[in-house]
Motif scaffolding. Sequence first.
Motif, PDB file in Angstrom:
ATOM      1  N   GLU A  69       7.620  -1.077  -0.981  1.00 20.51           N
ATOM      2  CA  GLU A  69       8.472  -2.168  -1.438  1.00 20.51           C
ATOM      3  C   GLU A  69       9.861  -1.846  -0.910  1.00 20.51           C
ATOM      4  O   GLU A  69      10.356  -0.731  -1.091  1.00 20.51           O
ATOM      5  CB  GLU A  69       8.482  -2.264  -2.960  1.00 20.51           C
ATOM      6  CG  GLU A  69       9.286  -3.454  -3.464  1.00 20.51           C
ATOM      7  CD  GLU A  69       9.280  -3.574  -4.980  1.00 20.51           C
ATOM      8  OE1 GLU A  69       9.844  -4.555  -5.495  1.00 20.51           O
ATOM      9  OE2 GLU A  69       8.723  -2.673  -5.644  1.00 20.51           O
ATOM     10  N   GLN A  70      10.483  -2.801  -0.235  1.00 20.88           N
ATOM     11  CA  GLN A  70      11.715  -2.488   0.474  1.00 20.88           C
ATOM     12  C   GLN A  70      12.786  -3.550   0.268  1.00 20.88           C
ATOM     13  O   GLN A  70      12.494  -4.714   0.010  1.00 20.88           O
ATOM     14  CB  GLN A  70      11.434  -2.341   1.977  1.00 20.88           C
ATOM     15  CG  GLN A  70      10.900  -3.616   2.617  1.00 20.88           C
ATOM     16  CD  GLN A  70      10.415  -3.401   4.036  1.00 20.88           C
ATOM     17  OE1 GLN A  70      10.031  -2.305   4.406  1.00 20.88           O
ATOM     18  NE2 GLN A  70      10.430  -4.456   4.837  1.00 20.88           N
ATOM     19  N   ILE A  71      14.017  -3.100   0.410  1.00 22.04           N
ATOM     20  CA  ILE A  71      15.172  -3.996   0.417  1.00 22.04           C
ATOM     21  C   ILE A  71      15.876  -3.779   1.753  1.00 22.04           C
ATOM     22  O   ILE A  71      16.302  -2.662   2.064  1.00 22.04           O
ATOM     23  CB  ILE A  71      16.134  -3.698  -0.744  1.00 22.04           C
ATOM     24  CG1 ILE A  71      15.440  -3.956  -2.090  1.00 22.04           C
ATOM     25  CG2 ILE A  71      17.388  -4.555  -0.634  1.00 22.04           C
ATOM     26  CD1 ILE A  71      16.296  -3.624  -3.293  1.00 22.04           C
ATOM     27  N   ALA A  72      15.947  -4.841   2.537  1.00 27.85           N
ATOM     28  CA  ALA A  72      16.540  -4.749   3.871  1.00 27.85           C
ATOM     29  C   ALA A  72      17.876  -5.484   3.898  1.00 27.85           C
ATOM     30  O   ALA A  72      18.034  -6.533   3.263  1.00 27.85           O
ATOM     31  CB  ALA A  72      15.598  -5.347   4.908  1.00 27.85           C
ATOM     32  N   PHE A  73      18.834  -4.936   4.633  1.00 27.81           N
ATOM     33  CA  PHE A  73      20.144  -5.566   4.778  1.00 27.81           C
ATOM     34  C   PHE A  73      20.743  -5.145   6.118  1.00 27.81           C
ATOM     35  O   PHE A  73      20.429  -4.073   6.646  1.00 27.81           O
ATOM     36  CB  PHE A  73      21.075  -5.157   3.620  1.00 27.81           C
ATOM     37  CG  PHE A  73      21.225  -3.678   3.454  1.00 27.81           C
ATOM     38  CD1 PHE A  73      22.268  -2.997   4.051  1.00 27.81           C
ATOM     39  CD2 PHE A  73      20.299  -2.950   2.704  1.00 27.81           C
ATOM     40  CE1 PHE A  73      22.401  -1.621   3.905  1.00 27.81           C
ATOM     41  CE2 PHE A  73      20.423  -1.578   2.545  1.00 27.81           C
ATOM     42  CZ  PHE A  73      21.479  -0.909   3.145  1.00 27.81           C
TER      43      PHE A  73
ATOM     44  N   ALA B 219       7.053   9.962  -8.161  1.00 28.03           N
ATOM     45  CA  ALA B 219       6.624   8.576  -8.334  1.00 28.03           C
ATOM     46  C   ALA B 219       7.771   7.574  -8.221  1.00 28.03           C
ATOM     47  O   ALA B 219       7.595   6.470  -7.685  1.00 28.03           O
ATOM     48  CB  ALA B 219       5.921   8.413  -9.683  1.00 28.03           C
ATOM     49  N   ASP B 220       8.957   7.920  -8.690  1.00 28.23           N
ATOM     50  CA  ASP B 220      10.059   6.961  -8.732  1.00 28.23           C
ATOM     51  C   ASP B 220      11.089   7.159  -7.621  1.00 28.23           C
ATOM     52  O   ASP B 220      12.145   6.520  -7.640  1.00 28.23           O
ATOM     53  CB  ASP B 220      10.774   7.051 -10.092  1.00 28.23           C
ATOM     54  CG  ASP B 220       9.871   6.621 -11.248  1.00 28.23           C
ATOM     55  OD1 ASP B 220       9.033   5.727 -11.028  1.00 28.23           O
ATOM     56  OD2 ASP B 220      10.002   7.196 -12.343  1.00 28.23           O
ATOM     57  N   ASP B 221      10.817   8.024  -6.650  1.00 27.38           N
ATOM     58  CA  ASP B 221      11.796   8.297  -5.595  1.00 27.38           C
ATOM     59  C   ASP B 221      12.067   7.065  -4.738  1.00 27.38           C
ATOM     60  O   ASP B 221      11.148   6.328  -4.363  1.00 27.38           O
ATOM     61  CB  ASP B 221      11.309   9.437  -4.694  1.00 27.38           C
ATOM     62  CG  ASP B 221      11.512  10.798  -5.352  1.00 27.38           C
ATOM     63  OD1 ASP B 221      12.215  10.850  -6.372  1.00 27.38           O
ATOM     64  OD2 ASP B 221      10.970  11.789  -4.842  1.00 27.38           O
ATOM     65  N   VAL B 222      13.346   6.864  -4.436  1.00 22.88           N
ATOM     66  CA  VAL B 222      13.779   5.789  -3.536  1.00 22.88           C
ATOM     67  C   VAL B 222      14.344   6.442  -2.278  1.00 22.88           C
ATOM     68  O   VAL B 222      15.123   7.402  -2.353  1.00 22.88           O
ATOM     69  CB  VAL B 222      14.851   4.901  -4.203  1.00 22.88           C
ATOM     70  CG1 VAL B 222      15.402   3.890  -3.198  1.00 22.88           C
ATOM     71  CG2 VAL B 222      14.261   4.178  -5.410  1.00 22.88           C
TER      72      VAL B 222
ATOM     73  N   LYS C 267       4.533   2.599  -2.353  1.00 20.96           N
ATOM     74  CA  LYS C 267       3.617   2.094  -3.380  1.00 20.96           C
ATOM     75  C   LYS C 267       2.182   2.551  -3.148  1.00 20.96           C
ATOM     76  O   LYS C 267       1.353   2.532  -4.061  1.00 20.96           O
ATOM     77  CB  LYS C 267       3.662   0.556  -3.396  1.00 20.96           C
ATOM     78  CG  LYS C 267       5.059  -0.025  -3.491  1.00 20.96           C
ATOM     79  CD  LYS C 267       5.692   0.240  -4.843  1.00 20.96           C
ATOM     80  CE  LYS C 267       5.105  -0.642  -5.927  1.00 20.96           C
ATOM     81  NZ  LYS C 267       5.836  -0.508  -7.206  1.00 20.96           N
ATOM     82  N   GLY C 268       1.886   2.945  -1.917  1.00 20.05           N
ATOM     83  CA  GLY C 268       0.531   3.395  -1.598  1.00 20.05           C
ATOM     84  C   GLY C 268       0.453   3.857  -0.160  1.00 20.05           C
ATOM     85  O   GLY C 268       1.389   3.672   0.624  1.00 20.05           O
TER      86      GLY C 268
END
Length: 287
Positions: A149-153, A211-214, A229-230
Amino acid sequence: MSIKIARLAVLLACSAIALAGCGKKSDQPAASKGQVVARVGDEVVTIQDLENEFRWANVTPDKQKEPEIVKRVLGELVVRKYLLRQAMAAKLDREPGVLLDLLRSREQILENAYVQRQAAAKAPGKADVDRYMANNPAKFAGRKLLSVEQIAFPLGPATQTFIEVNKNAKSLDEIDEKLTAAGIPHGRQMGTLNSGDLPPEFYGLIEAKKADDVFFVRAGQNGLFFKVKGEEARPLEGEAAANLARQLMRADAVKAELGIAAYSANLEAKYEGDYAKIMQPGDAKKN
């Protein structure tokens, strides 16, 4: 006119004459009818010209007979030949600025040809390729596709500070909220990352993730904050793996040759005037 400027003018004039002479029809070997594929005024386009265009365009041999591809590539070549005639008629090749660009292009082409030849002379054998694949499992036998799951900018001066401030963010929701508050355009969606495309050190961090690393990574002109996520095993083996390994090793060899060239050039270079001080090694400047 100073002596230096006069010498430069003579050099440019002589080079212009030499380059102009190269374009004269009398200096070119006559092309047989079987070699000519088009004519643009006095200029001829040969099969060798067309094959070279295919090389530059990365058109594989099996595609070089397809009408649409031939039409596009040959059409672009004809336009270039036409514009060359117009430029030569306008004597643009005699203008100092244009001539310097031509000489620079020549230097770049010869530089690349030399580096590529040096790298090719050190082509790896089968044992070298096998060793490379064994030392880089994430690119080959252990390759994985990561579902993220990603946020791109878009990257820019304003976003660099944002990245530094938020490199230890705990969630994508936090990143999303802060990007919105900062007025930075962004998009959030699912995507995939190939373990083989990631630097080994960075992929090692992902493998050791919690598990929660960004994480953050640069992707072309964009920045990506993402959460894994997988993952799915997608090994690359056989001849496809060997071909990729040879490509990557060739790129490493080219990089190494450029490094050797830079070192050797700096040993030979003697800078003049203010440039001698500017070009000193970092440690020497401090003393």
